[in-house]
Design a protein around this motif. Structure first.
Motif, PDB file in Angstrom:
ATOM      1  N   TYR A 105      30.846 -23.421  69.326  1.00 46.22           N
ATOM      2  CA  TYR A 105      31.924 -24.105  68.617  1.00 46.22           C
ATOM      3  C   TYR A 105      31.427 -25.427  68.024  1.00 46.22           C
ATOM      4  O   TYR A 105      31.686 -25.732  66.867  1.00 46.22           O
TER       5      TYR A 105
ATOM      6  N   TYR B 115      30.103 -20.602  74.586  1.00 50.37           N
ATOM      7  CA  TYR B 115      31.245 -20.653  73.655  1.00 50.37           C
ATOM      8  C   TYR B 115      31.455 -22.075  73.145  1.00 50.37           C
ATOM      9  O   TYR B 115      31.627 -22.297  71.944  1.00 50.37           O
TER      10      TYR B 115
ATOM     11  N   LYS C  83      39.601 -21.156  71.158  1.00 51.10           N
ATOM     12  CA  LYS C  83      39.262 -22.153  70.140  1.00 51.10           C
ATOM     13  C   LYS C  83      40.159 -23.385  70.279  1.00 51.10           C
ATOM     14  O   LYS C  83      39.678 -24.519  70.279  1.00 51.10           O
TER      15      LYS C  83
END
Length: 100
Positions: free
Chosen positions: A83, A79, A56
């Protein structure tokens, strides 16, 4: 995750990737750059960093770096795409459909 002082973000143009170094471990986002568009293709974190928030933090730093340089992003990596979907403040950094 490890303390701030042993966490380093790097834009590695030679290897076409963003890196987040946490202690002795490195999480990466591979990209291809075409003009001022970054195609973010793959995010990978070693087992030791999984579940620590490292991926992250890497994505946040990569998106901020892209925005600061005026790059647009095509999130081919699931991913990165997830996000951006979960953090709509990053929609402005997305490339328009003609860049894809």
């Amino acid at each position: 995750m490890s303390t701030q002082k042993d966490t380093t973000f790097k834009f590695n143009e030679q290897q076409n990737r963003y890196e987040l170094h946490v202690g002795e471990h490195t999480a990466i986002i591979d990209y291809i750059k075409k003009d001022d568009v970054l195609f973010m293709n793959h995010t990978e974190a070693p087992q030791a960093l999984r579940g620590t928030g490292a991926a992250k933090k890497l994505v946040e730093n990569a998106l901020q770096h892209a925005a600061n340089r005026g790059y647009k992003v095509v999130p081919n990596c699931s991913y990165v795409a997830r996000y951006i979907t979960e953090h709509p403040e990053w929609q402005a950094v997305l490339a328009d459909k003609t860049a894809m």
